[in-house]
Design a protein around this motif. Sequence first.
Motif, mmCIF file in Angstrom:
data_model
loop_
_atom_site.group_PDB
_atom_site.id
_atom_site.type_symbol
_atom_site.label_atom_id
_atom_site.label_comp_id
_atom_site.label_asym_id
_atom_site.label_seq_id
_atom_site.Cartn_x
_atom_site.Cartn_y
_atom_site.Cartn_z
ATOM 1 N N ALA A 185 50.598 48.057 37.958
ATOM 2 C CA ALA A 185 49.696 48.303 36.834
ATOM 3 C C ALA A 185 49.882 49.702 36.274
ATOM 4 C CB ALA A 185 48.242 48.099 37.266
ATOM 5 N N LYS A 228 51.228 53.079 32.105
ATOM 6 C CA LYS A 228 50.734 51.711 32.267
ATOM 7 C C LYS A 228 51.894 50.753 32.006
ATOM 8 C CE LYS A 228 47.411 52.524 29.245
ATOM 9 N NZ LYS A 228 46.223 52.353 28.363
ATOM 10 N N PHE A 230 52.525 44.254 31.738
ATOM 11 C CA PHE A 230 51.457 43.890 32.667
ATOM 12 C C PHE A 230 50.814 42.543 32.322
ATOM 13 C CE2 PHE A 230 46.986 43.854 33.934
ATOM 14 C CZ PHE A 230 47.108 44.082 35.295
ATOM 15 N N THR A 231 50.471 42.325 31.084
ATOM 16 C CA THR A 231 49.759 41.106 30.698
ATOM 17 C C THR A 231 50.573 39.864 31.013
ATOM 18 O OG1 THR A 231 48.544 42.271 28.962
ATOM 19 C CG2 THR A 231 48.660 39.882 28.798
ATOM 20 N N TYR A 281 50.859 39.653 35.012
ATOM 21 C CA TYR A 281 49.609 39.413 35.735
ATOM 22 C C TYR A 281 49.020 38.049 35.388
ATOM 23 C CZ TYR A 281 45.048 40.620 37.764
ATOM 24 O OH TYR A 281 43.894 40.659 38.526
ATOM 25 N N THR A 337 47.383 43.771 41.910
ATOM 26 C CA THR A 337 48.093 44.843 41.218
ATOM 27 C C THR A 337 48.274 46.040 42.143
ATOM 28 O OG1 THR A 337 46.032 45.792 40.362
ATOM 29 C CG2 THR A 337 47.143 44.140 38.999
ATOM 30 N N ASN A 387 42.674 50.405 34.398
ATOM 31 C CA ASN A 387 43.853 49.881 33.698
ATOM 32 C C ASN A 387 44.544 48.761 34.471
ATOM 33 O OD1 ASN A 387 44.299 51.775 31.217
ATOM 34 N ND2 ASN A 387 43.831 53.165 32.923
ATOM 35 N N GLY A 388 43.736 47.839 34.986
ATOM 36 C CA GLY A 388 44.297 46.639 35.607
ATOM 37 C C GLY A 388 44.114 46.538 37.100
ATOM 38 N N THR A 420 42.449 36.753 43.138
ATOM 39 C CA THR A 420 42.726 38.165 42.887
ATOM 40 C C THR A 420 42.728 38.947 44.194
ATOM 41 O OG1 THR A 420 41.651 38.002 40.728
ATOM 42 C CG2 THR A 420 42.025 40.211 41.595
#
Length: 279
Positions: A103, A110, A114-115, A118, A130, A151-152, A161
């Motif tokens: 992350a 960053k 990531f999107t 993840y 992460t 930030n994630g 998760t």
Amino acid sequence: MPVHRSGTSPSRRSRVAAAGALLAALALLLTLPGAASAAGTAVVPERGTARMGQGVLAHDGGQSGGVGATAVQTEGVDVSGHQGNVAWSTLWNSGVKWAYVKATEGTYYKNTYFTQQYNGSYNVGMIRGTYHFATPDTTSGATQANYFVDNGGGWSRDGKTLPGVLDIEWNPYGAQCYGKTQAGMVSWIRDFVNTYKARTGRDAVIYTATSWWKDCTGNNATFGATNPLWVARYNTTVGELPAGWGYYTMWQYTSSGPTVGDHNHFNGALDRVAALANG
């Protein structure tokens, strides 16, 4: 004109002597503090590009012995911006059931992928989490933990998760232990994990390699009772664990798996991965 019937001419001897003096001076220079850093300036990577296990193969990849794998392991991967858009369905079909995605790094980077990484891992059915690549020489542990969570790096009890990971290992940008004493490094790590728990309610996983942990924390044993261990060792056995941990939760065993990213074993069946996710 004089004729030299044997040996080496004076000019030749002078050149050899000069070359020898130059080599001696260079050898002396390389023994001075900071010389290695200066010599390696050209290969220092760009800030933000560090990834999990980057220093393991060079520093800790060939040791063996110690703790071996248990009978039941669950395959996982870790990825970063280096992998770009990941073909998660391909990984899933190859047997990968969990993943960690980079992350953040420090307080300046960053992951731009990531999107996709993840959400993509989640969408194919993986349990995912992460990680944060620590740079203890740039800002405090608390500051970086907050940056990570914002930030994630957060956590939710959705069964999919995993708790966040503190990736603490060799510094790709400079001194191995980031210029910190062993006590200073322990304090930095404690600052990070305490802040992460205050923000999320979970104990962060600590990713490290045994030899780095010994060198940079003095083999501190105080985290083993609270923080799950993700140990890096590229070999057929996991080897010696850092002090304080009687077993590993995850083991990064190779950086060159048959599919994308570094490959890892979770120490147990898939239901144990879910149990870690659920807290």
